[in-house]
Design a protein around this motif. Structure first.
Motif, PDB file in Angstrom:
ATOM      1  N   PHE A  47       0.820  -1.200   0.000  1.00 26.45           N
ATOM      2  CA  PHE A  47       0.000   0.000   0.000  1.00 26.45           C
ATOM      3  C   PHE A  47       0.860   1.258   0.000  1.00 26.45           C
ATOM      4  O   PHE A  47       1.847   1.349   0.723  1.00 26.45           O
ATOM      5  N   SER A  48       0.457   2.224  -0.797  1.00 27.05           N
ATOM      6  CA  SER A  48       1.003   3.585  -0.736  1.00 27.05           C
ATOM      7  C   SER A  48      -0.029   4.520  -1.340  1.00 27.05           C
ATOM      8  O   SER A  48      -0.811   4.134  -2.217  1.00 27.05           O
ATOM      9  N   LEU A  49      -0.036   5.744  -0.854  1.00 29.57           N
ATOM     10  CA  LEU A  49      -0.961   6.743  -1.394  1.00 29.57           C
ATOM     11  C   LEU A  49      -0.681   7.004  -2.868  1.00 29.57           C
ATOM     12  O   LEU A  49      -1.597   7.201  -3.658  1.00 29.57           O
ATOM     13  N   PRO A  58      -6.935  -1.979  -5.290  1.00 28.25           N
ATOM     14  CA  PRO A  58      -6.968  -3.269  -5.991  1.00 28.25           C
ATOM     15  C   PRO A  58      -8.297  -4.000  -5.798  1.00 28.25           C
ATOM     16  O   PRO A  58      -8.919  -3.925  -4.735  1.00 28.25           O
ATOM     17  N   GLU A  59      -8.698  -4.732  -6.822  1.00 35.27           N
ATOM     18  CA  GLU A  59      -9.934  -5.523  -6.763  1.00 35.27           C
ATOM     19  C   GLU A  59      -9.902  -6.518  -5.604  1.00 35.27           C
ATOM     20  O   GLU A  59     -10.932  -6.797  -5.004  1.00 35.27           O
ATOM     21  N   TRP A  95      -5.080  -1.550   2.664  1.00 35.47           N
ATOM     22  CA  TRP A  95      -5.866  -1.390   1.440  1.00 35.47           C
ATOM     23  C   TRP A  95      -7.370  -1.402   1.730  1.00 35.47           C
ATOM     24  O   TRP A  95      -8.118  -0.570   1.215  1.00 35.47           O
ATOM     25  N   THR A  96      -7.823  -2.337   2.552  1.00 34.23           N
ATOM     26  CA  THR A  96      -9.252  -2.469   2.821  1.00 34.23           C
ATOM     27  C   THR A  96      -9.784  -1.261   3.580  1.00 34.23           C
ATOM     28  O   THR A  96     -10.914  -0.832   3.354  1.00 34.23           O
ATOM     29  N   PRO A 101     -12.938   2.921   6.392  1.00 32.08           N
ATOM     30  CA  PRO A 101     -12.110   2.826   7.603  1.00 32.08           C
ATOM     31  C   PRO A 101     -12.654   1.820   8.615  1.00 32.08           C
ATOM     32  O   PRO A 101     -11.905   1.235   9.373  1.00 32.08           O
ATOM     33  N   LYS A 102     -13.951   1.589   8.597  1.00 35.47           N
ATOM     34  CA  LYS A 102     -14.573   0.613   9.490  1.00 35.47           C
ATOM     35  C   LYS A 102     -14.821  -0.690   8.720  1.00 35.47           C
ATOM     36  O   LYS A 102     -15.927  -1.194   8.629  1.00 35.47           O
TER      37      LYS A 102
END
Length: 176
Positions: A47-49, A58-59, A95-96, A101-102
């Motif tokens: 992950f990165s911004l 990502p799917e 990622w999720t 966020p929740k």
């Protein structure tokens, strides 16, 4: 109505002891359909911004989020890597959480940890117990299995009667 349990070990090890513990715990619930996830099926770029801005989420992160959404109960058993989450789980977590966020979506959650050592992943378990509610988990219990190789057998599950009873007591307290 049959309830749905999603269980996974928060590790990318092909022989994950945490995946074994999560599957065992899920099997202790009566009248529930269980799906055991393998984090290797959700391997994504780190992950990165910048990566998100360039390529989007990502799917596989969407698929993981959707799987969690189907559960009445989520059972996660955390591997402890240097006192924290495994990189594989932390990446999926990152990622999720960009989807929502929740990302635990208000689901009942049982948090477990195990390791070959005598502390049984207690450090990462404490991190998760404090953090997961901020990600939308309703934490219904937590359990640490110390010294996995001495206290767990693939055919029998937890072999130490006291530890087995401790887990079963937590499981019995969860209403599905």
């Amino acid at each position: 109505m049959t309830k749905k349990i999603i269980a996974f070990g928060a590790s990318s090890s092909t022989n994950s002891i945490n995946k074994q513990l999560a599957a065992y715990a899920a099997s202790q619930f009566e009248n529930a359909d269980t799906e055991v996830l393998d984090l290797n099926d959700y391997e994504m770029p780190i992950f990165s911004l910048d990566r998100e801005a360039k390529s989007g989420i990502p799917e596989l992160a969407h698929h993981f989020f959707e799987k969690l959404g189907t559960a009445d109960l989520i059972i996660v058993s955390l591997a402890e890597h240097n006192g924290a989450y495994s990189t594989a789980f932390k990446n999926i977590f990152d990622w999720t959480s960009r989807i929502n966020p929740k990302f635990f979506q208000g689901k009942q959650t049982l948090i477990l940890a195990t390791s070959p050592g005598p502390r049984g992943g207690l450090t990462v378990l404490e991190i998760a117990k404090n953090r997961f509610p901020f990600q939308g988990a309703v934490v219904n219990g937590s359990f640490s299995l110390p010294s996995f190789n001495e206290n767990f057998n693939a055919n029998e599950g937890i072999t130490n009667e006291q530890l087995k009873n401790d887990l079963l007591e937590i499981i019995e307290s969860i209403e599905l």
